[in-house]
Design an enzyme around this catalytic site. Structure first.
Site, short mmCIF file in Angstrom:
data_model
loop_
_atom_site.label_atom_id
_atom_site.label_comp_id
_atom_site.label_asym_id
_atom_site.label_seq_id
_atom_site.Cartn_x
_atom_site.Cartn_y
_atom_site.Cartn_z
N ARG A 1 -40.39 -27.86 -8.64
CA ARG A 1 -41.88 -28.03 -8.87
C ARG A 1 -42.18 -29.56 -8.88
O ARG A 1 -41.59 -30.12 -9.73
CB ARG A 1 -42.71 -27.28 -9.48
CG ARG A 1 -42.86 -25.87 -9.04
CD ARG A 1 -43.62 -25.09 -10.32
NE ARG A 1 -43.66 -23.62 -9.79
CZ ARG A 1 -44.58 -23.15 -8.92
NH1 ARG A 1 -45.46 -24.08 -8.57
NH2 ARG A 1 -44.30 -21.90 -8.35
N HIS B 1 -30.92 -35.79 -8.91
CA HIS B 1 -31.15 -35.67 -7.58
C HIS B 1 -30.07 -35.96 -6.92
O HIS B 1 -29.31 -36.86 -7.21
CB HIS B 1 -32.25 -36.55 -7.45
CG HIS B 1 -32.75 -36.35 -5.78
ND1 HIS B 1 -33.40 -35.23 -5.24
CD2 HIS B 1 -32.34 -37.08 -4.68
CE1 HIS B 1 -33.46 -35.58 -3.86
NE2 HIS B 1 -32.92 -36.50 -3.43
C1 GRF Z 1 -28.86 -29.62 -7.75
O1 GRF Z 1 -28.24 -30.24 -6.64
C2 GRF Z 1 -29.62 -30.73 -8.36
O2 GRF Z 1 -29.01 -31.97 -8.15
C3 GRF Z 1 -30.87 -30.52 -7.39
O3 GRF Z 1 -30.92 -29.24 -7.39
C4 GRF Z 1 -29.60 -28.60 -7.26
C5 GRF Z 1 -29.76 -27.46 -8.65
O4 GRF Z 1 -28.62 -26.72 -8.36
N1 GRF Z 1 -32.18 -30.93 -8.25
P1 GRF Z 1 -28.31 -25.94 -10.02
O5 GRF Z 1 -29.50 -25.16 -9.99
O6 GRF Z 1 -28.26 -26.64 -11.10
O7 GRF Z 1 -26.88 -25.05 -9.70
#
Ligand code: GRF
Length: 212
Positions: free
Chosen positions: A93, A111
């Site tokens: 969000r 990210h």
């Molecule tokens: C990761 O790729 C992160 O970079 C992005 O969302 C994904 C989350 O994966 N913001 P997880 O829930 O930590 O396995």
């Protein structure tokens, strides 16, 4: 025990949350994970957090009259656990200016692309479809925008011929898990300096660009 406390916000799988908690348990970093908050009751991350001994709290938007009240409730939980830093780890969000200003300069996100390229959802497939030969990860401070806050750390990851978008996502994820705990540790320790919107880390991140 460290006196620096972090709170993690999640919405899904929780693999970064797990890496962040494990780094603390292994003594690789100097923060404690005080709480993990999910906006989805069904997120695997909640149970994962509890299994790791971290309080897993669910705060769902639909239980509140509006976004403001929902964010207020999340902020109150973070306040109760007295966190020094709010860490987004797959939290799906956008946060409002009101929430961001409640934790000024104290919210970070990871990210899976080299921002400002490919913000938003499915960054790895966006990069793969665009045909870039190098993508990577970005850790940044959070502002009201979409993946637009000041960049703290980036790491490049190659795209090899024959890769699928999933191969690229998996390759990036390995580095997310390696570097996010170390960068959080530097930020929560205050080991950085702001120069305008530029963030200068004052410590080297172990394993990153070594030999340079
Ligand atoms: C990761 O790729 C992160 O970079 C992005 O969302 C994904 C989350 O994966 N913001 P997880 O829930 O930590 O396995």
């Amino acid at each position: 025990m460290s006196n620096k406390r972090i709170g993690i916000l999640v919405s899904g799988r929780g693999s970064n949350m797990e890496a962040i908690v494990r780094a603390s348990k292994q003594g690789l970093v100097d923060y404690d994970v005080a709480v993990c908050i999910s906006d989805k009751a069904s997120a695997p991350a909640v149970q994962k957090a509890r299994d790791l001994g971290v309080p897993g709290v669910v705060v769902r938007k639909r239980d509140y009259p509006d976004r403001g009240a929902f964010e207020q409730a999340m902020g109150d939980v973070l306040g109760e656990y007295d966190v020094d830093l709010v860490v987004l780890a797959g939290f799906m969000r956008l946060l409002s200016g009101v929430f961001v200003r409640r934790f000024p300069g104290r919210i970070v996100n990871i990210h899976p692309s080299l921002l400002p390229a490919f913000p938003g959802l499915n960054a790895q497939s966006q990069a793969w479809e665009h045909g870039v030969k190098v993508s990577g990860l970005t850790i940044h401070f959070v502002d009201e925008g979409l993946d637009s806050g000041p960049i703290i750390f980036q790491y490049p990851v190659p795209v090899w011929p024959g890769d699928t978008a999933d191969d690229l996502a998996a390759r990036i994820l390995v580095y997310e898990h390696r570097f996010y705990p170390l960068v959080i540790d530097a930020v929560v320790a205050g080991d950085f300096e702001m120069q305008g919107r530029r963030v200068m880390l004052k410590r080297r991140i172990k394993g990153a660009f070594e030999g340079d």
